[in-house]
Design a protein around this motif. Structure first.
Motif, short mmCIF file in Angstrom:
data_model
loop_
_atom_site.label_atom_id
_atom_site.label_comp_id
_atom_site.label_asym_id
_atom_site.label_seq_id
_atom_site.Cartn_x
_atom_site.Cartn_y
_atom_site.Cartn_z
N ALA A 337 -10.66 31.07 -34.84
CA ALA A 337 -9.60 30.68 -33.91
C ALA A 337 -9.24 29.21 -34.03
CB ALA A 337 -10.03 31.01 -32.48
N THR A 338 -10.14 28.39 -34.59
CA THR A 338 -9.85 26.97 -34.74
C THR A 338 -9.57 26.59 -36.19
OG1 THR A 338 -12.24 26.50 -34.84
CG2 THR A 338 -11.14 26.27 -32.70
N ASP A 339 -9.39 27.60 -37.04
CA ASP A 339 -9.00 27.34 -38.42
C ASP A 339 -7.54 26.91 -38.42
OD1 ASP A 339 -8.99 27.22 -41.16
OD2 ASP A 339 -9.76 29.25 -41.47
N ARG A 340 -7.12 26.37 -39.54
CA ARG A 340 -5.70 26.04 -39.68
C ARG A 340 -4.92 27.33 -39.92
NH1 ARG A 340 -5.58 20.53 -43.42
NH2 ARG A 340 -6.78 19.22 -41.96
N PRO A 341 -3.70 27.42 -39.43
CA PRO A 341 -2.91 28.62 -39.68
C PRO A 341 -2.74 28.85 -41.17
CG PRO A 341 -1.87 27.24 -38.01
CD PRO A 341 -2.98 26.43 -38.61
N PRO A 342 -2.58 30.11 -41.59
CA PRO A 342 -2.39 30.40 -43.02
C PRO A 342 -1.25 29.59 -43.61
CG PRO A 342 -2.76 32.42 -41.78
CD PRO A 342 -2.61 31.33 -40.76
N ARG A 343 -1.49 29.04 -44.79
CA ARG A 343 -0.48 28.24 -45.47
C ARG A 343 0.33 29.10 -46.43
NH1 ARG A 343 -2.45 26.74 -50.63
NH2 ARG A 343 -1.29 24.79 -50.68
N ASP A 512 5.05 17.74 -39.03
CA ASP A 512 4.96 18.78 -40.05
C ASP A 512 6.03 19.84 -39.81
OD1 ASP A 512 4.29 20.75 -41.84
OD2 ASP A 512 2.21 20.97 -41.19
N PRO A 513 6.95 20.02 -40.76
CA PRO A 513 8.03 21.02 -40.56
C PRO A 513 7.50 22.45 -40.40
CG PRO A 513 8.54 19.54 -42.38
CD PRO A 513 7.11 19.27 -42.00
N ARG A 514 6.29 22.72 -40.88
CA ARG A 514 5.74 24.07 -40.77
C ARG A 514 5.04 24.30 -39.44
NH1 ARG A 514 2.13 23.48 -45.99
NH2 ARG A 514 1.78 21.55 -44.83
N SER A 515 4.88 23.27 -38.65
CA SER A 515 4.14 23.38 -37.39
C SER A 515 5.02 23.96 -36.29
CB SER A 515 3.63 22.00 -36.97
OG SER A 515 3.15 22.02 -35.64
N PRO A 516 4.43 24.76 -35.39
CA PRO A 516 5.22 25.30 -34.27
C PRO A 516 5.66 24.23 -33.27
CG PRO A 516 2.89 25.83 -34.00
CD PRO A 516 3.05 25.26 -35.38
N VAL A 517 5.09 23.01 -33.39
CA VAL A 517 5.50 21.94 -32.47
C VAL A 517 6.27 20.85 -33.22
CG1 VAL A 517 3.60 22.37 -30.89
CG2 VAL A 517 3.26 20.76 -32.77
N ARG A 544 -4.56 26.14 -29.60
CA ARG A 544 -3.10 26.26 -29.54
C ARG A 544 -2.48 26.12 -30.93
NH1 ARG A 544 -0.62 25.04 -24.35
NH2 ARG A 544 -2.18 24.79 -22.72
N LEU A 545 -3.03 25.22 -31.75
CA LEU A 545 -2.47 25.00 -33.07
C LEU A 545 -3.11 25.88 -34.13
CD1 LEU A 545 -2.18 21.09 -33.12
CD2 LEU A 545 -0.41 22.78 -32.57
N GLY A 546 -4.08 26.70 -33.73
CA GLY A 546 -4.77 27.56 -34.67
C GLY A 546 -4.01 28.83 -34.99
N PRO A 547 -4.59 29.69 -35.80
CA PRO A 547 -3.88 30.89 -36.27
C PRO A 547 -3.59 31.93 -35.19
CG PRO A 547 -6.17 30.91 -36.98
CD PRO A 547 -5.93 29.56 -36.40
N TYR A 548 -4.29 31.85 -34.05
CA TYR A 548 -4.04 32.80 -32.97
C TYR A 548 -3.32 32.13 -31.79
CZ TYR A 548 -7.67 35.19 -35.64
OH TYR A 548 -8.41 35.76 -36.65
N SER A 568 -7.29 48.08 -35.38
CA SER A 568 -6.10 47.76 -36.16
C SER A 568 -5.74 46.29 -36.02
CB SER A 568 -4.91 48.61 -35.69
OG SER A 568 -4.65 48.37 -34.32
N ALA A 569 -6.38 45.62 -35.06
CA ALA A 569 -6.25 44.17 -34.89
C ALA A 569 -4.82 43.74 -34.71
CB ALA A 569 -6.88 43.45 -36.06
N ALA A 570 -4.15 44.29 -33.73
CA ALA A 570 -2.82 43.83 -33.40
C ALA A 570 -2.89 42.37 -33.00
CB ALA A 570 -2.25 44.66 -32.25
N PRO A 571 -1.87 41.58 -33.32
CA PRO A 571 -1.93 40.15 -33.00
C PRO A 571 -1.92 39.91 -31.50
CG PRO A 571 0.27 40.79 -33.72
CD PRO A 571 -0.61 41.97 -33.97
N LEU A 572 -2.34 38.72 -31.14
CA LEU A 572 -2.30 38.34 -29.74
C LEU A 572 -0.86 38.28 -29.26
CD1 LEU A 572 -4.91 35.46 -29.84
CD2 LEU A 572 -5.17 37.61 -28.64
N PRO A 573 -0.63 38.37 -27.96
CA PRO A 573 0.72 38.30 -27.44
C PRO A 573 1.36 36.96 -27.76
CG PRO A 573 -0.90 38.15 -25.68
CD PRO A 573 -1.64 38.55 -26.91
#
Length: 772
Positions: A337-343, A512-517, A544-548, A568-573
């Motif tokens: 949960a604290t990893d960097r989001p997939p690149r 970072d242009p790829r960041s959600p913020v 918050r900035l992690g993959p989930y 099936s590991a549906a993503p978090l809301p």
């Protein structure tokens, strides 16, 4: 007042099981498995059950110790202790340069929240290249091989234990250790489930361990020859056209080169060196290739040998050649949960070895670390860059590293030393300042490291179960103040350390242009962070900035519960993961099974799996030479115990005695040949000297091999560990002089080194009942 109950993640080994603590006032009176924990489902081992006893150990320091003018340690206040650190440490750096300080980080750091958050900041403040950690006594070969193959030393695949049909396990005894670099509560149950569903377990180990007794096949290999065995298995896969890379076919470079490199490692060629049957080696290769799903897993016994990095590399080579890497049921990469989001897939920075070398021995760095076995020579040898001061955090290298006697002498000669440790132990007794963190019940807990090696993605957080005593800092404040002292700003508030990290992280994220913020105001974002402490605010930011997470989406703090088990590991809301949501789920949030992550995970310069990197290719001639080497008549291996973890649990009465004893295990045939009787004290001699221990004659260890456990030797003066000192045992690492290292990783060879035995006639201690 009725007893209270609190959930708590166990910090005592890598399994990270959930506990339920019973608390009476300010004391933990009981610990049992948390049946509601989303990961461990109620499993508990003796270490977890002893949580309360360890927590209340009367030998734990409750206040700092400082060394007075008479040379003795005395109790002091916190301000006095930190003032002394500030007055001594920074002036030394300014006078001699940053490399005059050696930073030593021990294994317990990865078992605490603060131990993961602050050491990187401490190292940055010190600015030293003299960094030594327990990794070069354990898993550094795996970091190096993963860095070379995947471009990231922390990209370590783990076996998908819940789904695999075939597990080949080398140098590991998870029924005793609970697993390592493979975070899996109830590892024994998972292996039994593998067998129950018709799967196959093969264990390669010179000892018939509890894990080996559970296996379908146990290969009692000659210690230190695992790389030869794996190279031969790879040879058979190529020779018999059994390779099938599956979806990885177009993502791997170097397959032809590996085929050529393993051509000479036929089963017949390696059989004598490994002391295994060539036909059985071929059977292992064929079964591995034929299994619907399979995983190869190697740990401490395969890392702490002379070819540790090659062995770690070949583990993944076999997973790749059989198409089982990054495949359900094979070996997969967790996503914490604290990893960097997939690149986005593509070329990365890659991984480099040997960017600098140690001053005295010329040892190359690996992952910005130098071999812990080289610490003594760096302290002893005069000249520019000599280590004159040591900052040790949760480290006891006098027991855990080779040649503790030499380290003991070198530490005694330092100009200054500070130790963050709850005990006055074999190493901290040399410190000028000892800063003791509080017991685990009074500390918050989050597993930053072990969630990255977990066999199922999940996230859990435990706030402190018992409040701190008035005026006592928690471990985070202790380490933050140490960072400030090292940086030369001791008067600043510890809060500025955490806020500085938050500010820098948000500034990077919004740019970072790829960041959600991207493009948002970092100051405005920081106002949304929750948490009562700096570490909690930092955790909230990482979630918050992690993959989930969902960045700072509106109403993220009020996200609904979607934590049911999701195969099936549906993503978090859309609201994503936050600290507030995590706090609302004290037993954790399940994030689903492991899933394929390639190629996005790769950070190699090519953007592909580089199966035959140059440093490994250059080390192969050394492995080829081992084919013709004459094996030693007798070699020593260590051993693990379910009620122990290195050197830091021998002061808990419930975890000592019984079968957890420091004895030399020897096979009956070797005992008869050498005239050794059960219980007779034996002198064991090797490169670094000699130790004495009672013999325990058992056929659980193969011929030509003896076994002495790691972590003992609590007989040095000036310590304050009553239980451990009463049963000190002997320090197996004193048999080593530090010269035996895996050259690529700098890891000490702690297993498979030659020894000689001398029975001490007339000195008999019944091994079955004696306590050293």
């Amino acid at each position: 007042m009725a007893p209270q109950h609190a959930p708590r993640i166990c910090p005592l080994c890598e399994a990270t099981c959930g506990l339920t603590l019973t608390i009476d006032g300010t004391r933990v009176t009981r610990a049992r498995g948390d049946r509601d924990d989303v990961f461990s489902r109620g499993f508990i081992c003796p270490k977890g059950a002893s949580f309360g006893e360890l927590d209340a150990d009367p030998d734990r320091l409750t206040a700092p110790l400082v060394r007075g003018e008479d040379g003795t340690l005395r109790e002091a206040g916190w301000e006095e202790a930190f003032d002394l650190v500030a007055a001594r440490l920074r002036p030394m750096i300014e006078a001699y340069g940053p490399d005059c300080v050696g930073a030593v980080l021990g294994n317990p750091n990865v078992h605490t929240m603060a131990g993961q958050l602050y050491p990187p900041l401490l190292l940055a403040a010190l600015g030293t290249r003299n960094v030594f950690t327990a990794s070069t006594l354990d898993q550094m070969p795996k970091h190096v091989s993963s860095g070379l193959l995947f471009g990231d030393p922390f990209a370590i695949p783990v076996p998908d234990l819940d789904h695999t049909g075939h597990l080949l396990l080398l140098g590991a005894n998870p029924l005793e250790s609970n697993g390592s670099l493979c975070t899996a509560p109830d590892f024994p149950g998972k292996l039994k489930a593998l067998r129950a569903r018709g799967g196959t377990l093969t264990v390669v180990d010179p000892r018939r361990t509890r894990t080996a007794r559970l296996a379908d096949r146990h290969l009692a290999i000659r210690p230190g020859t695992d790389a030869l065995l794996l190279a031969a298995v790879a040879h058979v896969l190529f020779e018999e056209k059994l390779t099938d890379l599956g979806r990885l076919t177009d993502l791997v470079d170097g397959v032809a080169e590996v085929r050529e490199a393993t051509a000479g490692f036929t089963p017949e060629a390696v059989a004598s060196a490994c002391d295994l049957d060539a036909g059985e080696i071929r059977t292992i290769a064929r079964e591995l290739a034929a299994a619907p799903t399979a995983a190869v897993y190697g740990r401490v016994g395969s890392c702490t040998v002379e070819h540790g990095t090659l062995t770690s590399w070949l583990v993944d080579v076999l997973n790749i050649l059989t198409g089982n890497l990054d495949r359900p049921g094979g070996a997969l990469f967790p996503l914490s949960a604290t990893d960097r989001p997939p690149r986005k897939p593509g070329p990365g920075k890659g991984f480099a070895l040997g960017r600098w070398t140690s001053r005295v021995g010329g040892h190359p760095e690996a992952k910005s670390e130098l071999p812990l076995a080289a610490l003594a020579e760096e302290m002893e040898t005069p000249g520019e860059g000599q280590i004159r001061a040591v900052v040790a955090v949760a480290a006891n290298p006098v027991l855990s590293a080779p040649d503790g006697d030499r380290l003991d002498r070198a530490l005694a000669g330092l100009e200054f030393m500070v130790s963050v440790d709850p005990y006055l132990n074999e190493t901290s007794r040399h410190a000028d300042v000892i800063l003791p963190p509080p017991p685990p019940s009074r500390s918050a807990h989050f597993d930053f490291a072990f969630n990255g090696f977990a066999v199922r993605n999940q996230v859990r957080y435990s706030p402190a179960a018992i409040p701190l005593e008035e005026g006592r800092p928690d471990e985070s404040e202790i380490l933050a103040r140490l960072v400030l002292a090292a940086a030369g700003t001791p008067g600043a508030s510890p809060e500025v350390v955490d806020e500085g990290v938050i500010d820098r992280t948000l500034a990077t994220a919004v740019a970072d242009p790829r960041s959600p913020v991207h493009g948002r105001d970092p100051r405005e974002l920081s106002t949304h962070l929750t948490g009562l402490t700096g570490p909690e605010r930092r955790l909230d930011l990482m979630l918050r900035l992690g993959p989930y997470g969902a960045g700072f989406a509106p109403n993220a703090e009020d996200a609904p519960d979607e934590s049911a088990d999701r195969e099936s590991a549906a993503p978090l809301p859309p609201q994503g993961l936050t600290l507030a949501r995590l706090l609302a789920h004290p037993h954790g949030i399940d994030l689903g099974p492991l899933r394929p992550r390639l190629p996005a995970l790769l950070k190699t310069r090519s953007g592909r799996i580089e199966l035959f990197p140059a440093p490994l290719a250059a080390d192969l001639p050394r492995l080829r030479a081992a084919l013709a080497a004459r094996p030693a008549a007798l070699v020593l291996v260590g051993r693990r115990h379910l009620r122990s973890n290195n050197s830091w649990m021998h002061n808990v009465p419930a975890l000592t005695g019984g079968s957890n004893r420091c004895t030399l295990q020897i096979h009956p045939a070797d005992a008869a040949r050498l005239g050794i009787e059960d219980g007779v004290r034996v002198r064991i001699t090797a490169d670094g000297g000699a130790v004495e221990a009672p013999a325990e004659i058992t056929d659980a260890v193969r011929t030509g091999v003896v076994s002495l456990p790691h972590g003992w030797g609590h007989d040095r003066p000036g310590t304050r560990t009553t239980v451990a000192s009463a049963r000190p045992g002997v320090n197996v690492n004193q048999l080593l002089d530090g010269s035996r290292l895996d050259p690529l990783s700098g890891t000490a060879v702690l297993n498979g080194f030659p020894v000689t035995l001398t029975p001490l006639t007339g000195d008999r201690v019944p091994a079955r009942t004696a306590h050293l």
